[in-house]
Design a protein around this motif. Structure first.
Motif, PDB file in Angstrom:
ATOM      1  N   SER A  72     -31.428  51.063  -5.147  1.00 20.00           N
ATOM      2  CA  SER A  72     -31.616  49.817  -5.895  1.00 20.00           C
ATOM      3  C   SER A  72     -32.287  50.106  -7.225  1.00 20.00           C
ATOM      4  N   TYR A  76     -32.550  42.210  -9.667  1.00 21.00           N
ATOM      5  CA  TYR A  76     -32.548  41.499  -8.389  1.00 21.00           C
ATOM      6  C   TYR A  76     -31.208  41.618  -7.676  1.00 21.00           C
ATOM      7  N   GLU A  77     -30.245  42.349  -8.278  1.00 19.56           N
ATOM      8  CA  GLU A  77     -28.969  42.643  -7.617  1.00 19.56           C
ATOM      9  C   GLU A  77     -29.171  43.960  -6.886  1.00 19.56           C
ATOM     10  N   THR A  78     -29.485  43.900  -5.606  1.00 16.83           N
ATOM     11  CA  THR A  78     -29.965  45.063  -4.863  1.00 16.83           C
ATOM     12  C   THR A  78     -28.894  45.682  -3.983  1.00 16.83           C
ATOM     13  N   THR A 105     -32.293  39.086  -2.310  1.00 15.81           N
ATOM     14  CA  THR A 105     -32.288  38.403  -3.614  1.00 15.81           C
ATOM     15  C   THR A 105     -30.931  38.582  -4.283  1.00 15.81           C
ATOM     16  N   LYS A 106     -30.590  37.575  -5.092  1.00 15.61           N
ATOM     17  CA  LYS A 106     -29.340  37.651  -5.844  1.00 15.61           C
ATOM     18  C   LYS A 106     -29.436  36.742  -7.066  1.00 15.61           C
ATOM     19  N   PHE A 175     -22.234  32.751  -8.887  1.00 18.48           N
ATOM     20  CA  PHE A 175     -22.634  34.142  -8.743  1.00 18.48           C
ATOM     21  C   PHE A 175     -21.510  35.022  -9.285  1.00 18.48           C
ATOM     22  N   GLN A 177     -19.652  38.314  -9.591  1.00 18.29           N
ATOM     23  CA  GLN A 177     -19.409  39.588  -8.921  1.00 18.29           C
ATOM     24  C   GLN A 177     -18.091  40.132  -9.445  1.00 18.29           C
ATOM     25  N   ILE A 210     -26.672  34.932   0.843  1.00 19.49           N
ATOM     26  CA  ILE A 210     -26.600  36.184   0.077  1.00 19.49           C
ATOM     27  C   ILE A 210     -25.821  37.236   0.853  1.00 19.49           C
ATOM     28  N   ASN A 214     -22.432  38.940  -0.664  1.00 18.99           N
ATOM     29  CA  ASN A 214     -22.368  40.395  -0.871  1.00 18.99           C
ATOM     30  C   ASN A 214     -21.516  41.097   0.182  1.00 18.99           C
ATOM     31  N   SER A 222     -31.887  42.901   1.415  1.00 15.09           N
ATOM     32  CA  SER A 222     -32.380  43.595   0.216  1.00 15.09           C
ATOM     33  C   SER A 222     -33.611  44.431   0.510  1.00 15.09           C
TER      34      SER A 222
END
Length: 410
Positions: A72, A76-78, A105-106, A175, A177, A210, A214, A222
């Motif tokens: 990571s 906060y994009e873990t 977290t995202k 979000f 992605q 989340i 993901n 996370s």
């Protein structure tokens, strides 16, 4: 019987024997001790209170220790780590650990009809401790995580005001992605901690959102937030957890303390300690100089007595002890007044919040107070010892007084 102590006590209790000119000087010396000690107690109580308030807000958002993936980055994009119940139990075996909680977290973007805002969605599970947010809840109810996925969220008053949202409103969050994905959330509660760095970006939601966004399974999160018993040992505990976990998991976990995650805030708080030491030094200097002037006034006032005692065979050391005893009575009187003044101000501020602060600068709206009995005792001991040590040197002036001249001194 201690003759020097007896003579000093008689002089101190003699309300009519002192000259009028000496009384204002003695009162100023006592007032200097009282003012100095009162300021020192207030400075320590305020700084400790301020540090605890700010530290409590930071820890409330992120706990003492955070475990995440080595892969990571600082966004906060873990990258996920696999957290099983066995892993949580392993962490809880450490006697210094109070809680170990999963989180995710995202980053996302809230879009309304008229505004949009970048936020961080913090996902929690049903076992997450929300006492910090409950204490700062200003409207609605606390977020609860049921067995089935919920769209309820807890947002800050800052976010609600910026986006013109109210309790019960729904909003869309996007979000980004590989393709843009969207979720609709409903506001069940609004909190306000006055810690703007976090209030302006964080909203709490069901962690399963989340995980689905993901494409994680139910064990992937996370990281883990860990609360410990003693903040002062957080670095040591983090090191123990790091080696314990990575020995078993082949080096897959990255362990950081809250100080590592927020160095600018904690460095700022550490600078406050320097301010306290400067205040303590200045106040001790003021107290010392006022007591030196008070001692010199006492010696000048009792020059006849010093000459008589010398004529009767008293040693310089013995006479010096008389005046040091007398000075200690004045110091103790000033310390008594100083403690009373400081404690009264502290209690008034603690219960009535007379003195306020700018929230945008200090993160709290009133001057915080935290009284530590041990620190108050140490300040009193330090004031007494340093004041008496400072008075030793001017007391040598007694040795220079000539008995024949001093007896005739007016």
């Amino acid at each position: 019987m201690n003759v020097e102590f007896f003579i000093a006590k008689r002089i101190h209790s003699d309300k009519k024997g002192g000259k009028q000119i000496s009384r204002p000087g003695i009162r100023i010396a006592v007032a200097g001790i009282a003012l100095g000690l009162a300021v020192m107690i207030l400075a320590v109580a305020i700084v400790i209170g301020f540090k605890q308030e700010i530290r409590g807000k930071v820890i409330g958002f992120g706990s003492h220790i955070r475990i995440s993936s080595f892969e990571s980055n600082y966004s906060y994009e873990t990258q996920p780590i696999v957290v099983t119940d066995e892993l949580i139990n392993e962490i809880m075996k450490n006697p210094e650990v109070v809680r170990a909680e999963r989180f995710a977290t995202k980053p996302g973007i809230i879009k309304t009809d008229t505004d949009f805002l970048g936020v961080i969605l913090k996902g929690i599970d049903k076992d997450y401790d929300l006492s910090f947010f409950e204490k700062n809840l200003i409207e609605g109810k606390m977020l609860t995580i049921p067995d089935t996925l919920t769209n309820d969220v807890l947002i800050s008053e800052n976010i609600a005001n910026k986006l013109h949202l109210s309790l019960g409103d729904g909003f869309l969050t996007y979000f980004v992605q590989e393709n843009v994905r969207m979720r609709k959330f409903n506001i069940v509660g609004i909190y306000q901690t006055n810690f703007t760095e976090y209030d302006e970006i964080f909203l709490l939601a069901d962690m399963r959102h989340i995980q689905r966004l993901n494409n994680w399974d139910s064990l992937q999160v996370s990281g883990i937030e860990i609360l410990v018993k003693d903040y002062n040992r957080v670095d040591e505990i983090a090191e123990d957890i790091f080696y314990d976990l990575n020995d078993e998991q082949a080096g897959s976990f990255y362990v950081e303390t809250i100080r590592d995650l927020n160095p600018q805030i904690f460095n700022w708080l550490d600078l406050l300690d320097m301010n306290v030491w400067i205040i303590l030094g200045l106040m001790l200097a003021v107290s010392g100089f006022t007591m030196i002037s008070g001692l010199l006034i006492l010696i000048l006032e009792r020059t006849n007595m010093i000459g008589i005692l010398k004529a009767l065979g008293a040693k310089d050391f013995s006479i010096r002890k008389v005046f040091l005893y007398l000075s200690s009575f004045l110091v103790l009187r000033g310390m008594l007044y100083g403690n009373i003044i400081a404690l009264v101000i502290c209690f008034i501020q603690y219960y009535f919040h007379v003195f306020t602060l700018d929230l945008t600068i200090y993160y709290i709206d009133t001057v915080p107070i935290h009284l530590n009995v041990l620190y108050i005792i140490l300040l009193n001991i330090m004031t007494l010892l340093i004041s008496m040590l400072i008075l030793i040197l001017p007391s040598y002036l007694i040795a220079r007084i000539n008995p024949a001249r001093s007896i005739r001194f007016e």
